[in-house]
Enzyme design. Structure first.
Site, PDB file in Angstrom:
ATOM      1  CD  GLU A  44      -4.063   5.377   4.913  1.00  0.00           C
ATOM      2  OE1 GLU A  44      -3.019   5.593   4.280  1.00  0.00           O
ATOM      3  OE2 GLU A  44      -4.186   4.429   5.712  1.00  0.00           O
ATOM      4  CE  LYS A  65       1.881   7.551   5.668  1.00  0.00           C
ATOM      5  NZ  LYS A  65       1.393   6.197   5.345  1.00  0.00           N
ATOM      6  CB  CYS A 116      -1.411   4.738   7.853  1.00  0.00           C
ATOM      7  SG  CYS A 116      -1.354   2.934   7.763  1.00  0.00           S
TER       8      CYS A 116
END
Length: 488
Positions: free
Chosen positions: A257, A313, A365
């Site tokens: 990330e 995301k 994440c």
């Protein structure tokens, strides 16, 4: 009234039970304490008033989140530029607030249920409280009771009903344990069945296809200087060097990330130069910050070489990636002014990325802790990818808990999970939830291994969690009171 039912003893037992529940998760992995913790909360529960039940639930939550999410302090103090007293206060506030997710359901439960079939209805309530915590106020499904059981005899239930089914069986085991201590014999058979039947269930729900050789890179760069000019240069040099050292026998390379702490357009010159050094059929995926023409920016995964598609995301982290009540909180303390804390959310129906011939469902994440979100990715994909920056957790137990939840997502969906992180835990996880390759934490490292394209779906991938939610609701029904009796 027997002394065992004195309210203060119930509060203390619940507080201890919360701490014991933390020990069921990584790195402790004492999963067998899960039923014991539930039993401590359940014993004497129906001798309490609704208010006392709420306080018992709150006590459990304080014990659980005060110990199990203590890593919040590291994020706030070490990386949020916050002094010790304020960091302790905010961490405590976080724990006592989350504890309300047990206090409120427990109040309603005692207000509207009786002792009839309490061992059944209380287990159903436990799961419904976890569902509430998963979705309300953007959700926080961290430390769900079932997450501890990726290595326990209950693990084969995960492909059937996911983490909530594991929670349901664990909670039911705890209430049956109390009944066993009270009545001696009748709960023995169902309790034994709950633990002896799962190991006999099928271990494989999906079938392996072609093999892809992958390399996951872990740069181990300092978080506090990441967004400085020097940090950007170090990141570019580190990941370029690790990539060039891999040779020609890797099909897919993954950076974590925001591996390059810059916007995609700033990183393109470096990425284009690096692409010329890659073999023709090699794909590279990296986490990056993407900014569109309207000025909105996204936490994204993009690809080079043999890739198609990208991912933005969808489920953002409160305070880390977006600021609730931004107009009120910005500027109060440094923690509320962290860089990159105003992301936009990606679309819900994003197709999988195709890289090196492998169809990949992506979760960035925090997203990997949401079981149904990951299942929706797995339905269209042959493997799963999660990129993360767990540097925010420091040397706490947070990254190990995060890895455990990623392992459970692999087991639930019968898919390999590739997990690339900034400083650990970077790993390849097989469809049984086992770590096949792993990098040491806090070291610059590479993880090289094989991932199989998995075909077919587990029952959980196909349906998601709703059958377990329905079952938990039905278990709650027998204990409901249609009319309230007057209490003396």
């Amino acid at each position: 009234m027997s002394t065992v039912y004195r309210p203060w003893m119930g509060y203390l037992a619940a507080l201890v039970a919360g701490g014991l529940t933390t020990l069921t998760f990584s790195p402790f992995q004492l999963w067998w304490l899960g039923p014991v913790a539930v039993a401590l909360v359940f014993a004497g529960f129906h001798a309490q008033t609704p208010g006392q039940a709420a306080l018992r639930g709150w006590s459990f939550g304080v014990g659980l989140f005060g110990s199990g999410t203590s890593w919040i302090y590291v994020s706030i103090h070490d990386y949020g530029y916050t002094g010790v007293p304020l960091a302790v206060f905010l961490t405590a506030l976080f724990a006592v607030t989350l504890a309300l997710f047990y206090a409120v359901p427990f109040w309603f439960y005692r207000r509207f249920t009786g002792a009839r079939l309490a061992w059944l209805s209380f287990a159903g309530l436990w799961v419904l409280a976890e569902v509430l915590r998963t979705y309300l106020f953007t959700g926080f499904p961290w430390l769900l009771l079932g997450s501890a059981h990726v290595d326990s005899p209950l693990a084969p239930l995960a492909p059937l009903g996911g983490v909530y089914l594991l929670s349901l069986v664990t909670a039911l085991s705890g209430t049956l344990l109390v009944e066993l201590l009270r009545r001696r014999w009748w709960p023995l058979a169902p309790l034994a069945a709950l633990w002896l039947v799962p190991p006999t269930l099928p271990g494989h729900w999906t079938t392996p296809g072609e093999t892809t050789r992958v390399a996951l890179l872990q740069g181990n760069l300092p978080q506090l200087m990441k967004w400085t000019a020097e940090g950007q240069r170090n990141a570019a040099n580190t990941y370029a060097r690790l990539t060039r050292s891999l040779g020609d026998d890797v099909d897919l390379i993954v950076w974590p990330e925001t591996a390059l702490p810059m916007f995609e357009r700033q990183a393109l010159p470096l990425l284009e130069r690096l692409q010329t050094t890659l073999p023709t059929d090699t794909a590279l995926l990296t986490g990056i910050v993407e900014r569109d023409e309207q000025g909105d920016y996204y936490n994204a995964v993009i690809g080079l070489g043999n890739t198609q598609g990208r991912y933005r995301k969808e489920h953002l982290v409160p305070f880390g990636e977006f600021m609730p009540l931004e107009w009120l909180l910005r500027g109060i303390i440094a923690f509320f002014d962290l860089p990159m804390s105003s992301f936009s959310a990606g679309a819900h129906d994003q197709p999988p990325i195709r890289a090196a011939g492998l169809s990949i469902g992506t979760a960035i994440c925090y997203e990997i802790i949401y079981p149904d979100l990951v299942a929706s990715r797995a339905r269209q994909a042959e493997a799963l990818l999660t990129v993360s920056n767990d540097t925010w957790f420091g040397g706490s137990i947070g990254p190990l808990q995060h890895l455990q939840m990623a392992r459970l997502r692999a087991l639930e969906n019968g898919r390999y999970v590739m997990r690339a992180t900034s400083n650990g835990v970077t790993a390849i996880i097989d469809p049984r939830g086992r770590v096949t390759h792993r990098a040491p934490q806090f070291e610059t490292s590479q993880v090289v291994g094989e991932v199989r394209a998995m075909q077919g779906e587990t029952p959980f991938t196909r349906t998601g969690s709703w059958p377990t939610w329905l079952l938990a609701g039905l278990m709650l029904v027998p204990g409901l009171r249609l009319r309230q009796t007057r209490r003396r």
